[in-house]
Design a protein around this motif. Sequence first.
Motif, PDB file in Angstrom:
ATOM      1  N   ASP A 106       0.834  -1.083   0.134  1.00 30.84           N
ATOM      2  CA  ASP A 106      -0.040  -0.054  -0.147  1.00 30.84           C
ATOM      3  C   ASP A 106       0.854   1.041   0.041  1.00 30.84           C
ATOM      4  OD1 ASP A 106      -2.164  -1.491   0.270  1.00 30.84           O
ATOM      5  OD2 ASP A 106      -2.787  -0.875   2.352  1.00 30.84           O
ATOM      6  N   ALA A 107       1.857   1.420   0.877  1.00 30.21           N
ATOM      7  CA  ALA A 107       2.892   2.365   0.929  1.00 30.21           C
ATOM      8  C   ALA A 107       3.575   2.554  -0.244  1.00 30.21           C
ATOM      9  CB  ALA A 107       3.726   2.196   2.283  1.00 30.21           C
ATOM     10  N   PRO A 160      -3.469   4.691 -14.264  1.00 32.37           N
ATOM     11  CA  PRO A 160      -3.489   3.797 -13.297  1.00 32.37           C
ATOM     12  C   PRO A 160      -2.526   2.521 -13.861  1.00 32.37           C
ATOM     13  CG  PRO A 160      -5.759   4.121 -14.195  1.00 32.37           C
ATOM     14  CD  PRO A 160      -4.873   5.192 -14.689  1.00 32.37           C
ATOM     15  N   TYR A 161      -2.109   2.378 -14.947  1.00 32.74           N
ATOM     16  CA  TYR A 161      -1.007   1.613 -15.301  1.00 32.74           C
ATOM     17  C   TYR A 161       0.225   1.632 -14.554  1.00 32.74           C
ATOM     18  CZ  TYR A 161      -3.771   0.640 -19.345  1.00 32.74           C
ATOM     19  OH  TYR A 161      -4.683   0.259 -20.092  1.00 32.74           O
ATOM     20  N   ASP A 162       0.517   2.921 -13.861  1.00 33.74           N
ATOM     21  CA  ASP A 162       1.788   3.163 -12.801  1.00 33.74           C
ATOM     22  C   ASP A 162       1.711   2.010 -12.048  1.00 33.74           C
ATOM     23  OD1 ASP A 162       2.444   4.990 -14.809  1.00 33.74           O
ATOM     24  OD2 ASP A 162       1.623   6.661 -13.246  1.00 33.74           O
ATOM     25  N   VAL A 163       0.655   1.726 -11.199  1.00 34.55           N
ATOM     26  CA  VAL A 163       0.424   0.813 -10.292  1.00 34.55           C
ATOM     27  C   VAL A 163      -0.178  -0.532 -10.220  1.00 34.55           C
ATOM     28  CG1 VAL A 163       1.084   2.905  -8.537  1.00 34.55           C
ATOM     29  CG2 VAL A 163      -1.358   2.399  -9.192  1.00 34.55           C
ATOM     30  N   ASP A 165       0.319  -3.384 -11.687  1.00 38.00           N
ATOM     31  CA  ASP A 165       0.693  -4.621 -11.163  1.00 38.00           C
ATOM     32  C   ASP A 165       0.808  -4.665  -9.787  1.00 38.00           C
ATOM     33  OD1 ASP A 165       1.234  -5.616 -13.599  1.00 38.00           O
ATOM     34  OD2 ASP A 165       3.118  -4.834 -14.019  1.00 38.00           O
ATOM     35  N   GLU A 166       1.003  -3.793  -8.832  1.00 36.61           N
ATOM     36  CA  GLU A 166       1.267  -3.723  -7.395  1.00 36.61           C
ATOM     37  C   GLU A 166      -0.210  -3.783  -7.071  1.00 36.61           C
ATOM     38  OE1 GLU A 166       4.745  -1.643  -8.899  1.00 36.61           O
ATOM     39  OE2 GLU A 166       2.746  -1.595  -9.409  1.00 36.61           O
ATOM     40  N   TYR A 167      -1.213  -3.237  -7.430  1.00 36.70           N
ATOM     41  CA  TYR A 167      -2.770  -3.352  -7.341  1.00 36.70           C
ATOM     42  C   TYR A 167      -3.202  -4.724  -7.228  1.00 36.70           C
ATOM     43  CZ  TYR A 167      -7.718  -2.792  -6.838  1.00 36.70           C
ATOM     44  OH  TYR A 167      -9.027  -3.083  -6.521  1.00 36.70           O
ATOM     45  N   ILE A 168      -2.712  -5.620  -8.305  1.00 38.94           N
ATOM     46  CA  ILE A 168      -3.235  -6.874  -8.454  1.00 38.94           C
ATOM     47  C   ILE A 168      -2.426  -7.568  -7.348  1.00 38.94           C
ATOM     48  CG2 ILE A 168      -2.710  -8.949 -10.069  1.00 38.94           C
ATOM     49  CD1 ILE A 168      -2.922  -6.829 -12.353  1.00 38.94           C
ATOM     50  N   GLN A 169      -1.302  -7.526  -7.131  1.00 33.96           N
ATOM     51  CA  GLN A 169      -0.637  -8.254  -6.092  1.00 33.96           C
ATOM     52  C   GLN A 169      -1.352  -7.882  -4.806  1.00 33.96           C
ATOM     53  OE1 GLN A 169       1.504 -10.376  -6.374  1.00 33.96           O
ATOM     54  NE2 GLN A 169       1.725 -10.938  -4.149  1.00 33.96           N
TER      55      GLN A 169
END
Length: 611
Positions: A106-107, A160-163, A165-169
């Motif tokens: 999240d951070a 949204p593409y910037d994060v 992959d992190e969001y999916i994780q």
Amino acid sequence: MRPERDPGIALLERLNSEYNKLHKSYEELFWTSYMGDHSVDKRMNEAQAARDAFRSDPQRKAEAEQALKSAKGEIRDRLKLWIGFFDLYQAPAKAAAIKAKAIDLDAKIMEIQTSRKEGYIDPHTKKFVEASNNKMRFIMRTDKDEAVRKACFQALEKLPYDVMDEYIQVVKLRNEYARALGYKDFYEYKARIDENMSKKELFSIFDKIYKKTRYGFANVRKLEKKMAAHGKPGLRKPWNTGYLLAGELAKQEDPYYRFEDALTLWGRSFAALGIGFKGGTVKLDLLDRKGKHHNGFCHYPDLVQYRNGKRLPGSAGIASNTVLGQAGAAAHDIHVLFHEGGHAADRLNSVQPDACVNHEYPPSTVSWAETHSMFMDALYFSIEWRTRYARTADGNPYPFDLFLRKLDATFPMRPLDLMSIIFVVFFEKEVYETKDLTRAKLIEIAKRLSRKYTDRSEDSISILNLPHIYSWESSAYYHGYGLAELGVHQWRKYFYEKYGYIVDNPRVGMELVKIWSYASRYPAKQLVKMATGKKLSPDAYIASVTASKDKAIAGAKARIKRLEKVPMHKGKIDLDGRLILVHGKKKIADSKDGFEKMAKKYAKWLRAARA
């Protein structure tokens, strides 16, 4: 020989002391991070983990259960509150490790979002124009140049593409955590913890509203054809809808809302109701700037507490992202003050001695917390408030004719008022229910549900710019705003039937203060019934948004006429607390010498900042 001290009292004192310290440690670091200083993020995550460890500690729960065996009266009741609180947060050790990973992610997401370069390509000069996420949304609502509005839309679609992959994780980690606690997915966990509702119960409410109000999409398509015939095509294009429906009207409204008046309008409205902060301190950071969190919020670093029988007032921090000088920005600023001020008044008016019911986390529910802030929204947006309070620099009042033109322009959309919230609710539901989530699946869900719940002519993944979905605390809880909207309509109906008016009504204020005094001592469903006399229902909301235009106009006229009999608050503005205006680490003004002097000093600073 001294009588033996009740062990329950000693335990309660210790639990409150320990939790208040842990809560404050986290919340102070949270504010620093969300204001743009990410050097504290590691310490913030550690402080959050320490707070969470306290909540989920089975030993503390066992101590409370042991003390309950011999406790009586008020001490017994308070121990039950703590036992219920600990029950909400019990989790196996493996779950805590999963949550820690998710919080770290999240951070990382927030750091990427708040440190990246944001802006759009000017369609005429082909040069990059730096503009924050918030500013581009303002431009889409107010700029007369469609090419510029479209450029902002296209820029927002890329963010949204910037994060992603992190969001999916992080979604996978949250689901893993929920399953470790015995839930099917994270949304099921949050629905039960945040609202004490099953997913079936929760989503059946929103599905009912969707079915009762989706005819509004047909209204919009008819309006689109009508506007195109009059030289205004493309209503359903995402970059056009807000502007074509109300963009010009928003500009016409602009002179009635001025930055210089924002604090005074808010303060006088609260004072006329007789509501304030019960001795507490409220810090306000209102302007947008690079690195700052993209969404307004209110938090409470100091919870209301008691020491040696004496009540110690709490504190709140209010943040906004008002874009200085942007069309519509002053109206937005006042709106934030009402909304977040409602949150602050809610918790700071508590008279409960226990930290576990004085914070904004469960057993508090999102829906009940948002009912208070959104009740203040409705007060601000009401035509009777606007015709009484909103004034130009020359003192001209907000004209009823402008209200009629705005109503006429937006009326076809009125049944769809809750659709944007329903969109988020069903989007997150499907995201957490999707097996093996990937970029392709996430994008497909965003576009498909965007078509269903917005009916725009172009696909969009803009829902992935919503800050709430990226934070553990605020993810899978957007339903709270929807339930709150139902509660607000129900509460307003109750007040209108009982008193005939709400704006500047101190009797309404007295009832608000009374219900705030309980904090989360009782379940949210019980508090709704205590406040409105009825169980929470969508009926008042549906009746309101599906009413005829003639009925809406007649109701507005009646409320304005009723308010003519109510004298306007003319005395000093006293919100029973200390207010501090800051911009980042810089203190601008405070209310130690009076609210009016503070507002005047802040207005002077705003003029200089805008120059």
